[in-house]
Design a protein around this motif. Structure first.
Motif, PDB file in Angstrom:
ATOM      1  N   LEU A   1     -18.459  91.726  64.467  1.00 34.95           N
ATOM      2  CA  LEU A   1     -17.453  92.279  65.368  1.00 34.95           C
ATOM      3  C   LEU A   1     -16.875  91.222  66.312  1.00 34.95           C
ATOM      4  N   SER A   2     -17.749  90.382  66.869  1.00 39.58           N
ATOM      5  CA  SER A   2     -17.277  89.390  67.848  1.00 39.58           C
ATOM      6  C   SER A   2     -16.416  88.320  67.205  1.00 39.58           C
ATOM      7  N   LEU A  10     -14.987  91.771  72.303  1.00 41.66           N
ATOM      8  CA  LEU A  10     -15.974  92.826  72.548  1.00 41.66           C
ATOM      9  C   LEU A  10     -16.185  93.012  74.041  1.00 41.66           C
ATOM     10  N   ARG A  53     -14.163  88.988  65.050  1.00 47.65           N
ATOM     11  CA  ARG A  53     -12.886  89.616  64.697  1.00 47.65           C
ATOM     12  C   ARG A  53     -12.168  90.272  65.859  1.00 47.65           C
ATOM     13  N   TYR A  54     -12.903  90.693  66.859  1.00 49.07           N
ATOM     14  CA  TYR A  54     -12.307  91.406  67.987  1.00 49.07           C
ATOM     15  C   TYR A  54     -12.923  90.917  69.296  1.00 49.07           C
ATOM     16  N   ARG A  56      -5.620 101.206  71.203  1.00 50.77           N
ATOM     17  CA  ARG A  56      -5.921 100.140  70.251  1.00 50.77           C
ATOM     18  C   ARG A  56      -7.370  99.657  70.377  1.00 50.77           C
ATOM     19  N   VAL A  57      -8.203 100.502  70.999  1.00 48.16           N
ATOM     20  CA  VAL A  57      -9.613 100.162  71.188  1.00 48.16           C
ATOM     21  C   VAL A  57     -10.482 101.124  70.388  1.00 48.16           C
ATOM     22  N   VAL A  71      -5.959  95.191  76.492  1.00 49.41           N
ATOM     23  CA  VAL A  71      -5.623  95.955  75.292  1.00 49.41           C
ATOM     24  C   VAL A  71      -5.435  97.414  75.703  1.00 49.41           C
ATOM     25  N   ILE A 126      -6.999  98.713  65.450  1.00 54.66           N
ATOM     26  CA  ILE A 126      -8.049  98.222  66.346  1.00 54.66           C
ATOM     27  C   ILE A 126      -7.749  96.784  66.764  1.00 54.66           C
ATOM     28  N   SER A 127      -7.577  96.584  68.073  1.00 54.06           N
ATOM     29  CA  SER A 127      -7.375  95.243  68.618  1.00 54.06           C
ATOM     30  C   SER A 127      -8.540  94.780  69.479  1.00 54.06           C
ATOM     31  N   ALA A 128      -9.434  95.704  69.827  1.00 53.07           N
ATOM     32  CA  ALA A 128     -10.612  95.365  70.631  1.00 53.07           C
ATOM     33  C   ALA A 128     -11.667  96.441  70.395  1.00 53.07           C
ATOM     34  N   VAL A 129     -12.909  96.107  70.711  1.00 53.80           N
ATOM     35  CA  VAL A 129     -14.027  97.027  70.531  1.00 53.80           C
ATOM     36  C   VAL A 129     -14.837  97.082  71.814  1.00 53.80           C
TER      37      VAL A 129
END
Length: 229
Positions: free
Chosen positions: A120-121, A126, A123-124, A177-178, A173, A7-10
């Protein structure tokens, strides 16, 4: 199974994921009706009839298929049509819609939403991904998001893979990777799977999964997903 290492983005749904939407819509419709009662009483009376209101919304959907992904425009034009049918000034539609829209932004977050957004924000990147018409700045959550992709502006909505790919592209991304998080089994989870993303289904109501292909993870609360990440 969810693979956190990939996971590189959410991407994140909004309505019924971060806040319950129907109490908001019901309150906004009441505020709109109260405004119409003062400024366009014949239209208010028309809006009090559920069959008449359904007929207006159905007619508008058929007459303006170009607006099917624009919830704001559909509601505004439905108000305009109701004003016209009631013999009142259609130019009141813009002001009437703004009354509704302002109230629609007054949401009450689920208890797990703010801690999850903070986690989340940090670490990735958003991205808000929605078919609805929430305004993140007016809601007060824009600080958590790098981008906001909505069906109204993009032209197609979930579960179309293209809008998921646009959300991934907004933060540079690749889709694989999402991680996409959302409450709707079809629009969110299955849509993300078909777009090549990992899918987290937020199943707050303990509903059965309706599709053959399974999401990567199912959680009842966002806090459960945070623990997995």
């Amino acid at each position: 199974m969810l693979d956190a290492a990939k996971i590189s983005a959410v991407t994140l749904d909004l309505d019924d994921t971060l806040w319950p939407i129907w109490p908001v819509i019901e309150r906004a419709e009441k505020v709109l009706h109260d405004w119409l009662t003062l400024h366009a009483p014949m239209t208010a009376a028309l809006f009090s009839s559920p069959p008449a209101l359904r007929e207006i919304r159905t007619e508008m959907s058929h007459a303006r298929p170009d607006l099917k992904h624009d919830m704001s425009a559909l509601r505004r034009e439905s108000i305009r049509l109701a004003l016209y049918r009631a013999g009142e000034d259609p130019l009141l539609a813009a002001e009437a819609f703004e009354v509704f829209f302002a109230e629609r932004q007054r949401v009450t977050l689920f208890e797990d939403a703010l801690p999850a957004l903070e986690f989340l924000s940090a670490r990735y990147p958003l991205v808000a991904l929605t078919n609805g018409n929430a305004d993140l700045q007016r809601v007060g959550l824009d600080r958590f998001f790098r981008a906001h992709v909505c069906a109204r502006e993009f032209g197609v909505g979930k579960p179309d893979p293209r809008i998921f790919h646009a959300a991934a592209g907004a933060v540079d991304v690749p889709p694989e990777r999402v991680l996409h998080i959302g409450d709707d089994a079809t629009l969110d989870a299955l849509g993300a799977l078909n777009a090549g993303m990992q899918a987290a289904w937020l199943n707050r109501g303990d509903q059965p999964w309706p599709h053959a292909q399974e999401p990567h993870v199912t959680v009842e609360h966002l806090s459960e997903l945070v623990d997995l990440l």
